[in-house]
Write an enzyme that holds these catalytic residues in place. Structure first.
Site, PDB file in Angstrom:
ATOM      1  N   SER A 151     -63.449 -23.165 -59.393  1.00  0.00           N
ATOM      2  CA  SER A 151     -64.606 -22.342 -59.569  1.00  0.00           C
ATOM      3  C   SER A 151     -65.989 -22.834 -59.913  1.00  0.00           C
ATOM      4  O   SER A 151     -66.886 -22.672 -59.598  1.00  0.00           O
ATOM      5  CB  SER A 151     -64.078 -21.236 -60.670  1.00  0.00           C
TER       6      SER A 151
ATOM      7  N   THR B  74     -66.876 -14.309 -59.755  1.00  0.00           N
ATOM      8  CA  THR B  74     -66.820 -14.370 -61.151  1.00  0.00           C
ATOM      9  C   THR B  74     -66.056 -15.646 -61.654  1.00  0.00           C
ATOM     10  O   THR B  74     -65.315 -16.161 -60.987  1.00  0.00           O
ATOM     11  CB  THR B  74     -65.925 -13.068 -61.797  1.00  0.00           C
ATOM     12  N   GLU B  75     -66.554 -16.399 -62.626  1.00  0.00           N
ATOM     13  CA  GLU B  75     -66.352 -17.834 -62.677  1.00  0.00           C
ATOM     14  C   GLU B  75     -65.027 -18.002 -63.451  1.00  0.00           C
ATOM     15  O   GLU B  75     -64.493 -19.006 -63.443  1.00  0.00           O
ATOM     16  CB  GLU B  75     -67.317 -18.371 -63.790  1.00  0.00           C
ATOM     17  N   ASN B  76     -64.269 -16.890 -63.875  1.00  0.00           N
ATOM     18  CA  ASN B  76     -62.958 -17.142 -64.245  1.00  0.00           C
ATOM     19  C   ASN B  76     -62.064 -17.114 -63.274  1.00  0.00           C
ATOM     20  O   ASN B  76     -60.670 -17.207 -63.321  1.00  0.00           O
ATOM     21  CB  ASN B  76     -62.514 -16.134 -65.085  1.00  0.00           C
TER      22      ASN B  76
END
Lengths: 221, 218, 218, 221
Positions: free
Chosen positions: C87, C45-47
């Site tokens: 990320s 997840t890019e967070n």
């Protein structure tokens, strides 16, 4: 995913003439098993990108001793007189790059960025032949990304999924290089079960690692 | 007091409470021995640590913990380690309050040459170019002259480390501040006269009427 | 099987052993439910996490662990967390093997518009532009048409997410591969004929003699 | 160095019109105490750089509710209808920036780099008005660094020397912003003795932090 590999087999993946990002700073945090085996297998004509060449007999100094390196990109070679001799003899070409710029160039390659805009080196011999970019009246030096065929890195611990952590100043270039090698080969002082390295303490996620050296009987560094 | 100790003691007086400081290999490292008592200063080593302290005793070496010269060091409680990009982000990004480095030459523009002597010494610049370009304050620690040759010159003949004007120059003879107007003589070493300083200096110095004697840390 | 499940099952077939995959919010998230048994895939997840899994049960929410939509998630053993620069370094640097995203329009060049409808919806692009530009493989998951309006068009009328040509388009009617030559019809959904697909598509499709039925994961 | 500060005093340092980097992602890892107090003290005309504005009543949404923000740079505002209303009403201007680019722009400012050369956004509306740089035949978008007067960050733990760590996805933009604020104000869920966070687990070294919020009776987030 099974990524464990024997030392000999890992090094056999690396052909003569390959480009290698090699972690470590004066040998602290260098992949000593990989370096020893590269020298033992007599690899030739390598292009090496690393902070330094440590000293004779130690760290990347072993590759220098074995005359394995044809081209070197580094920030510092003063601690290895053999490196200097090979340069003077014309057997080794070197590109000297400021340490912070070297780190950012490798990071740029690993992070998909087109270059580094740095003030470091502007107006010095390091800037010769390089582009400068003016932004809002200030001038920046444009340094280009550095990727390589392989990244050889040394971790403190690896878990079974190849998540890596590092100890103290042995971290240095290792995690940055783990992003910029087309094939990443890691060695670790310890291999631990999944979960021993908690998520917040993983520095290099295992998905970045292609091969992890097996422990073996002669696991000395 | 020998020349190195004198320089280190004088530079120690420059460090401010709460600052982050990077000391170069060699003479600059001595500065940490002469901090005013109670002063809270953090030392960075650019290979990846804030919180450097000397190795507390022989036998305590950690094979994963060295300074930028590859020598084993210790770390204070509350130290922090990081990678090379982060380390130079601190330096280039203005988070390093002071760097103390050795010098081969400093000139009237306040520019420093300290990384190479072409044809004789090709060690590489290591972190020096980033440090001199990025630190908030650059202090050069060097002997005033080398074997009778002045090191404070009109114009550096050696390749520059950075075009940035350094902030202070501390030698065994004098404290000199490079400014827009040129090199200002600020202090003289104990027992050294202004005439002696001028004689050992190729660069033109701006000499005020009264040149105080160096203040030294205990 | 409803349209969403069909699409998710088909995309699940595209994932390869050992790959790192980012699933967008909504329909793409369903893909993780239909992985072939034993397939070892990691979800980002890019967070800031590799190792996403659904929240194992209600009450297990960690206030410090969410997906990119702000919904609480779980993490697998061996997960890794990191900051936003790292990320997106993974995403932009070619370390993300597959991203699956929703779409508003895909056109004959294989370009995707999925982040804004000017004058109506200004949510912002979030991580979509980086994902579509940087992932090694971009798979678009969307319904073939919206309220009768074709979404596979000659030329996107909505602002593009990236000029990069996406790699695969999976709808409730078809699997389409954008190529240099144009949009190639590869598979049709169970019970859907080629004529129906052509009728629901504004873009010109390259139609081979034999269009196989979609292979679906269990 | 004594860096502990009461919440009210910390927020009093921030004038109307200040620019603020604010950590968090949809409110996860946002400095909730600082945000609540900024709203309570009625700060106005702020320029905020953050990934998003969370939702009404939560995270940066509290500043939106209080109409404290005049300019916003963010990657996503879709989860907060009040943000959208204020934009449509002309009370709030917004610059939308791809999330990865936003992160790198902040990092560039904090790391002394002149800009970011990214492929993201090329050929899209995001590229309008921006320079492109061609390097060896490939085109890159030049995005400029973003610094701010203050960085407001939320850590998991802080030690007495203000070394910080973060938990899971609450890390997000926080450590990057801690490099790019001229004054850095941190709040932490826990304050622990020096040494509890080992050197290898410190993410933000304490030297980067100017002020750390005191625990107080009403320490709710």
């Amino acid at each position: 995913m099974h990524k464990m590999i024997a030392l000999e087999d890992a090094v056999a993946l690396i052909p003569d003439g390959a480009s290698l990002l090699i972690g470590g700073f004066m040998g602290i945090g260098s992949p000593h098993r990989l370096l020893g085996e590269l020298a033992r297998q007599g690899r030739r004509n390598l292009s090496v990108i690393a902070n330094d060449t440590a000293r004779p007999g130690f760290g990347i100094g072993k590759l220098i001793d074995a005359r394995a390196i044809a081209n070197l990109t580094a920030s510092h070679i003063g601690t290895n007189p053999t490196t200097q001799q090979q340069i003077i003899a014309g057997d080794l070409t070197v590109e000297l790059c400021p340490q912070g710029t070297l780190a950012e160039r490798i990071r740029a390659a690993g992070s998909g960025l087109g270059g580094v805009l740095t003030p470091t080196g502007l107006g010095t011999t390091v800037a010769q032949g390089k582009r400068t970019i003016e932004i809002d009246g200030r001038t920046w030096l444009l340094d280009l990304p550095i990727a390589a065929d392989f990244a050889l890195i040394a971790a403190h611990r690896a878990d079974y999924r190849c998540n890596l952590d590092y100890a103290m100043t042995a971290r240095n270039f290792n995690p940055i290089m783990a992003m910029a090698g087309r094939t990443v080969i890691a060695e670790a002082a310890e291999i631990v079960p999944v979960g021993v390295i908690p998520p917040d303490e993983v520095i290099t996620p295992g998905t970045l690692v292609d091969h992890l050296l097996r422990r073996d009987a002669a696991n000395g560094r | 007091m020998d020349a190195k100790e004198l320089i280190a003691r004088r530079i120690a007086m420059e460090l401010r409470e709460g600052s982050l400081v990077n000391l170069g290999i060699g003479l600059p490292t001595l500065v940490s021995h002469y901090l005013p008592p109670g002063l809270d200063v953090s030392f960075q080593t650019e290979n990846g640590l804030i919180g450097v302290e000397p190795l507390p005793e022989e036998g305590a070496e950690d094979e994963y913990l060295s300074d930028a010269g590859g020598r084993f060091i210790g770390a204070v409680p509350g130290a922090a380690s990081f990678d090379s990009c982060f380390s130079f982000g601190l330096i280039r990004g203005g988070h390093l309050d002071v760097t103390v480095l050795g010098g081969l030459q400093v000139d009237e523009r306040g520019q420093l040459a300290n990384w190479t002597i072409p044809g004789r010494m090709i060690p590489g610049m290591g972190g020096a170019m980033d440090l001199v370009t990025g630190a908030r304050r650059v202090i050069v620690a060097m002997t005033h002259a080398a074997k009778g040759e002045p090191k404070i010159v009109r114009r550096c003949s050696l390749p520059l480390t950075s075009v940035r004007r350094v902030d202070l120059l501390v030698t065994d003879m004098a404290v000199i501040a490079p400014t827009e107007r040129g090199l200002e003589l600020r202090e003289r070493a104990p027992g050294i006269g202004v005439e002696q300083i001028l004689a050992a200096t190729e660069a033109r110095l701006i000499v005020p009427d009264d040149v105080a004697e160096m203040k030294l840390s205990a």
